[in-house]
Design a protein around this motif. Sequence first.
Motif, PDB file in Angstrom:
ATOM      1  N   TYR A  24       0.848  -1.195   0.000  1.00 39.16           N
ATOM      2  CA  TYR A  24       0.000   0.000   0.000  1.00 39.16           C
ATOM      3  C   TYR A  24       0.884   1.246   0.000  1.00 39.16           C
ATOM      4  O   TYR A  24       0.703   2.159  -0.810  1.00 39.16           O
ATOM      5  CB  TYR A  24      -0.925  -0.026   1.219  1.00 39.16           C
ATOM      6  CG  TYR A  24      -1.648   1.275   1.471  1.00 39.16           C
ATOM      7  CD1 TYR A  24      -2.682   1.688   0.627  1.00 39.16           C
ATOM      8  CD2 TYR A  24      -1.307   2.100   2.549  1.00 39.16           C
ATOM      9  CE1 TYR A  24      -3.346   2.885   0.842  1.00 39.16           C
ATOM     10  CE2 TYR A  24      -1.959   3.293   2.766  1.00 39.16           C
ATOM     11  CZ  TYR A  24      -2.977   3.689   1.909  1.00 39.16           C
ATOM     12  OH  TYR A  24      -3.630   4.876   2.127  1.00 39.16           O
ATOM     13  N   VAL A  25       1.850   1.262   0.897  1.00 40.69           N
ATOM     14  CA  VAL A  25       2.748   2.411   0.985  1.00 40.69           C
ATOM     15  C   VAL A  25       3.514   2.590  -0.328  1.00 40.69           C
ATOM     16  O   VAL A  25       3.614   3.694  -0.868  1.00 40.69           O
ATOM     17  CB  VAL A  25       3.726   2.248   2.174  1.00 40.69           C
ATOM     18  CG1 VAL A  25       4.763   3.366   2.176  1.00 40.69           C
ATOM     19  CG2 VAL A  25       2.963   2.212   3.489  1.00 40.69           C
ATOM     20  N   GLU A  26       4.008   1.464  -0.854  1.00 44.58           N
ATOM     21  CA  GLU A  26       4.746   1.510  -2.121  1.00 44.58           C
ATOM     22  C   GLU A  26       3.932   2.165  -3.241  1.00 44.58           C
ATOM     23  O   GLU A  26       4.422   3.001  -3.982  1.00 44.58           O
ATOM     24  CB  GLU A  26       5.131   0.089  -2.565  1.00 44.58           C
ATOM     25  CG  GLU A  26       6.341  -0.482  -1.861  1.00 44.58           C
ATOM     26  CD  GLU A  26       7.565   0.415  -2.004  1.00 44.58           C
ATOM     27  OE1 GLU A  26       7.912   0.737  -3.158  1.00 44.58           O
ATOM     28  OE2 GLU A  26       8.149   0.807  -0.974  1.00 44.58           O
ATOM     29  N   THR A  68      -2.772   6.715   7.112  1.00 46.40           N
ATOM     30  CA  THR A  68      -3.738   5.753   6.569  1.00 46.40           C
ATOM     31  C   THR A  68      -3.199   4.323   6.536  1.00 46.40           C
ATOM     32  O   THR A  68      -3.883   3.421   6.071  1.00 46.40           O
ATOM     33  CB  THR A  68      -4.144   6.150   5.130  1.00 46.40           C
ATOM     34  OG1 THR A  68      -2.949   6.306   4.352  1.00 46.40           O
ATOM     35  CG2 THR A  68      -4.936   7.447   5.120  1.00 46.40           C
ATOM     36  N   ARG A  69      -2.012   4.108   7.038  1.00 41.39           N
ATOM     37  CA  ARG A  69      -1.471   2.748   7.021  1.00 41.39           C
ATOM     38  C   ARG A  69      -2.300   1.802   7.877  1.00 41.39           C
ATOM     39  O   ARG A  69      -2.946   2.212   8.834  1.00 41.39           O
ATOM     40  CB  ARG A  69      -0.026   2.758   7.532  1.00 41.39           C
ATOM     41  CG  ARG A  69       0.941   3.343   6.519  1.00 41.39           C
ATOM     42  CD  ARG A  69       2.342   3.259   7.028  1.00 41.39           C
ATOM     43  NE  ARG A  69       2.782   1.865   7.106  1.00 41.39           N
ATOM     44  CZ  ARG A  69       4.057   1.508   7.149  1.00 41.39           C
ATOM     45  NH1 ARG A  69       5.019   2.433   7.140  1.00 41.39           N
ATOM     46  NH2 ARG A  69       4.383   0.244   7.214  1.00 41.39           N
ATOM     47  N   ILE A  70      -2.282   0.536   7.512  1.00 33.99           N
ATOM     48  CA  ILE A  70      -3.045  -0.450   8.281  1.00 33.99           C
ATOM     49  C   ILE A  70      -2.363  -0.709   9.612  1.00 33.99           C
ATOM     50  O   ILE A  70      -3.001  -0.795  10.658  1.00 33.99           O
ATOM     51  CB  ILE A  70      -3.175  -1.775   7.489  1.00 33.99           C
ATOM     52  CG1 ILE A  70      -3.875  -1.515   6.157  1.00 33.99           C
ATOM     53  CG2 ILE A  70      -3.941  -2.807   8.297  1.00 33.99           C
ATOM     54  CD1 ILE A  70      -3.773  -2.670   5.177  1.00 33.99           C
ATOM     55  N   ILE A  71      -1.034  -0.821   9.559  1.00 33.39           N
ATOM     56  CA  ILE A  71      -0.289  -1.067  10.787  1.00 33.39           C
ATOM     57  C   ILE A  71       0.364   0.231  11.227  1.00 33.39           C
ATOM     58  O   ILE A  71       1.201   0.796  10.503  1.00 33.39           O
ATOM     59  CB  ILE A  71       0.774  -2.151  10.581  1.00 33.39           C
ATOM     60  CG1 ILE A  71       0.101  -3.433  10.074  1.00 33.39           C
ATOM     61  CG2 ILE A  71       1.527  -2.427  11.898  1.00 33.39           C
ATOM     62  CD1 ILE A  71       1.066  -4.507   9.650  1.00 33.39           C
ATOM     63  N   ILE A  93      -8.835  -0.354   2.292  1.00 31.01           N
ATOM     64  CA  ILE A  93      -7.771  -0.620   1.319  1.00 31.01           C
ATOM     65  C   ILE A  93      -8.035  -1.932   0.573  1.00 31.01           C
ATOM     66  O   ILE A  93      -7.756  -2.046  -0.617  1.00 31.01           O
ATOM     67  CB  ILE A  93      -6.400  -0.647   2.041  1.00 31.01           C
ATOM     68  CG1 ILE A  93      -6.062   0.762   2.561  1.00 31.01           C
ATOM     69  CG2 ILE A  93      -5.286  -1.170   1.133  1.00 31.01           C
ATOM     70  CD1 ILE A  93      -4.895   0.823   3.540  1.00 31.01           C
ATOM     71  N   GLY A  94      -8.635  -2.898   1.271  1.00 23.28           N
ATOM     72  CA  GLY A  94      -8.830  -4.219   0.674  1.00 23.28           C
ATOM     73  C   GLY A  94     -10.157  -4.418  -0.033  1.00 23.28           C
ATOM     74  O   GLY A  94     -10.520  -5.546  -0.364  1.00 23.28           O
ATOM     75  N   SER A  95     -10.920  -3.342  -0.257  1.00 24.04           N
ATOM     76  CA  SER A  95     -12.229  -3.497  -0.900  1.00 24.04           C
ATOM     77  C   SER A  95     -12.425  -2.423  -1.963  1.00 24.04           C
ATOM     78  O   SER A  95     -11.659  -1.474  -2.040  1.00 24.04           O
ATOM     79  CB  SER A  95     -13.344  -3.384   0.140  1.00 24.04           C
ATOM     80  OG  SER A  95     -13.446  -2.047   0.598  1.00 24.04           O
ATOM     81  N   HIS A  96     -13.482  -2.569  -2.773  1.00 20.98           N
ATOM     82  CA  HIS A  96     -13.724  -1.556  -3.800  1.00 20.98           C
ATOM     83  C   HIS A  96     -14.796  -0.559  -3.397  1.00 20.98           C
ATOM     84  O   HIS A  96     -15.075   0.385  -4.129  1.00 20.98           O
ATOM     85  CB  HIS A  96     -14.118  -2.216  -5.124  1.00 20.98           C
ATOM     86  CG  HIS A  96     -15.446  -2.931  -5.045  1.00 20.98           C
ATOM     87  ND1 HIS A  96     -15.565  -4.192  -4.525  1.00 20.98           N
ATOM     88  CD2 HIS A  96     -16.686  -2.546  -5.391  1.00 20.98           C
ATOM     89  CE1 HIS A  96     -16.849  -4.561  -4.569  1.00 20.98           C
ATOM     90  NE2 HIS A  96     -17.541  -3.569  -5.086  1.00 20.98           N
TER      91      HIS A  96
END
Length: 806
Positions: free
Chosen positions: A382-384, A398-401, A414-417
């Motif tokens: 995601y970050v990349e 906004t990072r997950i971790i 992040i994992g859905s549309h």
Amino acid sequence: MTLDKKTFKKELRQRLSENYAMEIEDASEQELFYTLGTLIKAQYAEAWGNTWRRYISKQQKQVYYFSIEFLPGRMLKSNLLNLGMLAMVREALAELNIDLDKIADVEKDMALGNGGLGRLASCFMDSIASCNLPGNGNGIRYDYGLFKQRFVDGYQVELPDEWLKGGNIWEIRRESKAVDVRVGGHVYLAEVSKGHFKPVYENARVLRAVPYDTGMVGYDNDVVNTLRLWSVEIPASEEDKYQSIHGRRELEDLTAVLYPDDSNEQGRLTRLTQEYFFVSAGIQSIIRHYKKQYKKPIAQLSEYVSIHINDTHPALCVPEMMRILMDEEDLSWEQAWDITVKIMSYTNHTIMAEALEKWSIDLMKRTVPRMYQIIEEIDRRYVETIKALHPYELVERTRIIREGQVHMAHLSIIGSHSTNGVAKLHSDLLKAVVLHDFYVIYPDRFNNKTNGVAQRRWSQIVNRPMSKVLDETIGKTWRKNPDDLKLLMNYQADDKVLTKLAEAKKANKQALADYVLSATGIAISSEAIFDVQIKRLHAYKRQLLNLLHIIKLYQDIKENPQIERQKRVFIFGAKAAPSYHYAKVIIKCINEAAHLINNDPAIHDQLKIVFLENYNVTLAEKIIPAADVSEQISLASKEASGTSNMKLMLNGAITLATLDGANVEIRDAVGDENIYIFGLTEQEVYQYYQNQDYSARQLYEENPIIHRVLNAFIDGTIPNIEYEGREIFDSLIQYNDEYFLLRDFDSYVEAQQQIDHAYADQSFWQKMSLINIANAGRFSSDETVRRYAEDIWKVDPIRLPVDEEG
Ligand SMILES: *Cc1c(COP(=O)(O)O)cnc(C)c1O
């Protein structure tokens, strides 16, 4: 192939004889309930199988609604109604001297949920089936539902809800569909061929997930979908590991209880394991079904499957789908990710920061190590992908971790549309404030889907007197087409119709009064305004504001007994999470105020407070048809949508509300003249947050009415709340009234006075009530799920056999 009365009676006799070797005349209500239940189940069994086969033969895309809570309540009458048998069975039983309502009372209220979130999931199940949509529920079969609430000395006491005692006639255990779920232990990646890695599990525990399926019967359409709930067992292969009773218990406890907390997550390992358990079992079974029945390549999965993440509890759907696609189906990360994002969609249900779910890295690593590995990689990629496009701080936020924790809402977005809120205002706040960072990154993913309710249950089943008036006035099409309630608008000046509606309301109020008398010993008059607040007990929902107003009325009457006033009955229903101390303090205070006021001879019957124990779907069904006033008084911006507001307006109650959640849309539907709005707006609330210039103490010191009301908590006016009263007082003054009760107090009191005046003019009131009923159609969950199906899930309604013939 609906039964006629004669065949039905014959069937009932025969089944009773087979099951119990008994004649109808000798059977108990219990025996009749089970017999009737099995008869109904047999009625839809064929349609259930056909529905399932039709999906397969048409290769229909299906949606799976993942929710850690479902709150269906009782299902007997709802199934009868949807099968078109309710009226016939009621009559047939009456001819046998049996009261259907008494039989229905035997059924345990299935309460595998806390409140609005779980009830929404159940309204959706009903509507998905009723709208011919191919959709199924996926959740947990808790052995114990939400605790049973009792009051002892005014305090809430929690008792276990043994809803499965005596069996559950609606479910089918499907052992052949069981799957294994691995938790705990360690996972490392081993190179199986050059550059190709597979996870190796060490010391993981294997849990057997056994599904119990319940038919979700559509209204008048021969569609029966499936609600699949998972229960944990010990796999046969692991039997010898669980020789001690203690070890077995520990494992079996996983699906024993529903977490009785609708917002704050306690950092509990069991809870996280529960989440992974039903997610993994559900996704495994979806993929197995797809491969076996649809026989399509795994790369096309997203064309046939849609998965909905109802709040963040099922957020592990994202990494679990990745795991299966990569580890078991050998897809590359990129392929798997593309499919996963296309399949997943997510609903956010809250803006309360403390209710946004997070797990510590440590707990997640220990509980679901492979999930953690995948989440880490999702986060890294995601970050990349976005770091070149957005400022560093935005990316970090906004990072997950982040800061040692896994943020489940971030994972879900992040994992859905698709990410949706549940009312216009709520969705706007998500974009503007709560999830603004994500809105900047993924503007196209955000949308609104205003909640709705299963109107068949909340009108036809629970309010027969009103339904009869509607049939006589506008015909019966509203029963299938809630929008046709609009036809009622033609009768807003028709005294005959208004009177009939008023008589129906009166009958419902008398029925509730009878129930209240038998349940509590409190006598209430159906002449009084029934003023209702029913919902979980939460500071932001402001049951305390309601109480402050009641105390003001009490003090007014004591001071000026001779003034003529509208009689009022304040009716509460609310459970507090067992660990939510402040909510329990409020319950105690309402109960003590009730005790004081109900027993004060100077009050006569001008004012009564009824706090009914154990608020659940069944109790809601008794209260809602009898309500005159619907209290929806949360602090603006805090209630995502609310759905009891919709149920109550549908039953002709007038809404007294802040501009919060779906209240805003209710106002738009009925117009300013047919609703009572008060209090701060959401902008004003945010203004206070920004300026930090709210002073509750100042209001207390400058407003004599507020002063007197608050003092009642600490000067002995309300007895038996020495500690609780002080705590309430301090929360408002010392801790500056987090939810602005005192700020909204005056305008609330004024709105209540307007309601008094309006009620005095009965024809005026009845007209408002009619307009509310007439405009409730837009809050049907049928419409809501159609919007989800079209905009988010991309699933089409099933073509029915009738269509094919025609
Ligand atoms: C509808 C319903 C709710 C939701 O009530 P809100 O006022 O929207 O919070 C909660 N519990 C039960 C039993 C319900 O029927």
